[in-house]
Design a protein around this motif. Structure first.
Motif, PDB file in Angstrom:
ATOM      1  N   HIS A  48       0.833  -1.214   0.000  1.00 26.53           N
ATOM      2  CA  HIS A  48       0.000   0.000   0.000  1.00 26.53           C
ATOM      3  C   HIS A  48       0.866   1.261   0.000  1.00 26.53           C
ATOM      4  O   HIS A  48       0.508   2.269  -0.604  1.00 26.53           O
ATOM      5  N   SER A 181     -14.179  -9.446   5.187  1.00 28.84           N
ATOM      6  CA  SER A 181     -15.245  -8.639   4.620  1.00 28.84           C
ATOM      7  C   SER A 181     -16.283  -9.464   3.874  1.00 28.84           C
ATOM      8  O   SER A 181     -17.433  -9.066   3.758  1.00 28.84           O
ATOM      9  N   ARG A 185     -13.144 -14.618   1.390  1.00 31.37           N
ATOM     10  CA  ARG A 185     -11.863 -14.327   2.055  1.00 31.37           C
ATOM     11  C   ARG A 185     -11.624 -15.267   3.250  1.00 31.37           C
ATOM     12  O   ARG A 185     -10.491 -15.364   3.733  1.00 31.37           O
ATOM     13  N   THR A 240      -7.222   0.242   5.331  1.00 28.95           N
ATOM     14  CA  THR A 240      -7.574  -0.099   3.949  1.00 28.95           C
ATOM     15  C   THR A 240      -9.041   0.188   3.645  1.00 28.95           C
ATOM     16  O   THR A 240      -9.405   0.430   2.503  1.00 28.95           O
TER      17      THR A 240
END
Ligand SMILES: NC(=O)c1ccc[n+]([C@@H]2O[C@H](COP(=O)([O-])OP(=O)(O)OC[C@H]3O[C@@H](n4cnc5c(N)ncnc54)[C@H](OP(=O)(O)O)[C@@H]3O)[C@@H](O)[C@H]2O)c1
Length: 323
Positions: A48, A181, A185, A240
């Motif tokens: 990131h 989320s 995942r 994020t």
């Protein structure tokens, strides 16, 4: 007489801030010099921070055009300080932030940013382990001080930092809940944790928790702070899912969770001291970090996967075309 090395090499080039880097075959091949080691790259890690620097929004900017990515690993090609052929991992010295990074076939790296890898180290893990492994370790052991029997919530439990925080908290004897989320995942969460599918803005599960390791941030953070017991600890690592949250301060005073922030720049000496041990554990399989492999010429897809939350672990860009 040995042939002179080629004058150019393949690599990534950021020509303007705010654009995805382009793949170039005509980058000048760098050379070793006083205080600088030439490394034949195995892989660069894409994170990131690299996206943030390339966007032009990060407080420091390398002069344009530049080669992105501040972490990577490879083999010493030429150096006055390190043996030729040694596997080294690269980090520090302003790589990818104030000067060229390492997303290319070769990198000329200040000796201070070259670190000999321990025996048996895996080159791809060496390229990408440092930030997630040391961040997770310091979050779990220093800032949250997780103990056996505690109940710990890790958000982004399928991510690079989060999946390692889950493993380290489990090893400390904690009972761990990992927030992801969306259902796809869940398989990326390490075994042993309870998985909670909650979306980025909701769901804190069956608290109260003694500690929260927060890697996603965003609108769901206040609800998760509420799920930590008064006197418990919340460690803010990443954002994020969003950089801003609204906190009800009277309620926060009554529900006095100890908010702590991870600053890996300030904690760099601790992180470097932990690095070899963590890389050895990862390479031996004692800890796991998923590595999402791309070739340099697939950088646009890697960039997109990281930006969209679709990376399966830590993203690496391999310098050699074949695999
Ligand atoms: N404070 C420090 O010094 C420090 C040190 C290291 C890292 N960090 C920060 O910590 C955070 C996590 O790093 P990481 O390497 O673990 O990242 P990561 O693996 O890419 O992401 C962690 C999790 O964030 C969620 N996510 C990723 N991209 C998203 C997006 N575009 N929208 C919504 N959710 C998204 C995903 O959760 P799901 O899997 O549940 O979808 C992912 O598993 C980053 O913000 C990083 O900059 C900070």
């Amino acid at each position: 007489m040995t042939a002179a090395p080629p004058a150019t090499m393949r690599g990534l080039r950021v020509g303007a801030f705010g654009r995805v880097p382009e793949v170039a075959a005509d980058l000048p091949r760098p050379a070793a010099g006083p205080g600088t080691t030439l490394v034949r790259m195995a892989a660069a890690a894409l994170g990131h921070l690299d996206r943030s620097v390339a966007s032009g929004t990060f407080p420091r900017r390398p002069p344009l055009p530049y080669v992105p990515c501040g972490d990577g690993a490879g083999w010493v090609e030429e150096s006055a300080a390190f043996p030729r052929g040694a596997l080294v991992w690269l980090r520090g010295g302003g790589l990818g932030v104030a000067r060229d990074g390492v997303a290319a076939e070769y990198a000329a790296v200040p000796d201070e940013a070259v670190h000999l890898a321990p025996d048996g180290a895996d080159p791809l893990l060496a390229a990408c382990f440092f930030s997630p492994a040391t961040s997770a370790h310091l979050s779990v052991h220093e800032l949250a001080d997780v103990r056996a029997g505690q109940h710990v919530l890790v958000t982004g439990g399928a991510g690079a930092v989060g999946s390692l925080a889950v493993q380290l908290a489990l090893r400390a004897g904690a009972d761990v809940t990992a927030l992801v989320s969306r259902p796809e995942r869940a398989p990326l969460v390490p075994d042993g944790a309870r998985v909670l599918v909650g979306g980025v803005d909701g769901g804190a599960g069956d608290g109260p928790y003694d500690a929260l390791v927060e890697t996603v941030g965003g609108p769901g953070l206040p609800a998760r702070l509420d799920a930590v017991r008064p006197g418990g600890v919340a460690v803010i690592v990443g954002y994020t899912a969003g950089t801003r949250v609204e906190l009800d301060l009277p309620a926060r005073c009554v529900h006095d969770v100890d908010l702590r922030f991870l600053n890996m720049i300030r904690r760099a000496p601790q992180a470097f001291a932990l690095a070899d041990g963590l890389l050895s554990r990862l390479s031996a399989g004692d800890l796991t970090l998923a590595v999402d492999r791309y070739r340099l010429d697939e950088a646009a897809a890697a960039w997109q996967a990281l930006a969209a939350g679709g990376a399966r672990g830590r993203v690496v860009l391999e310098a050699t075309g074949d695999r």
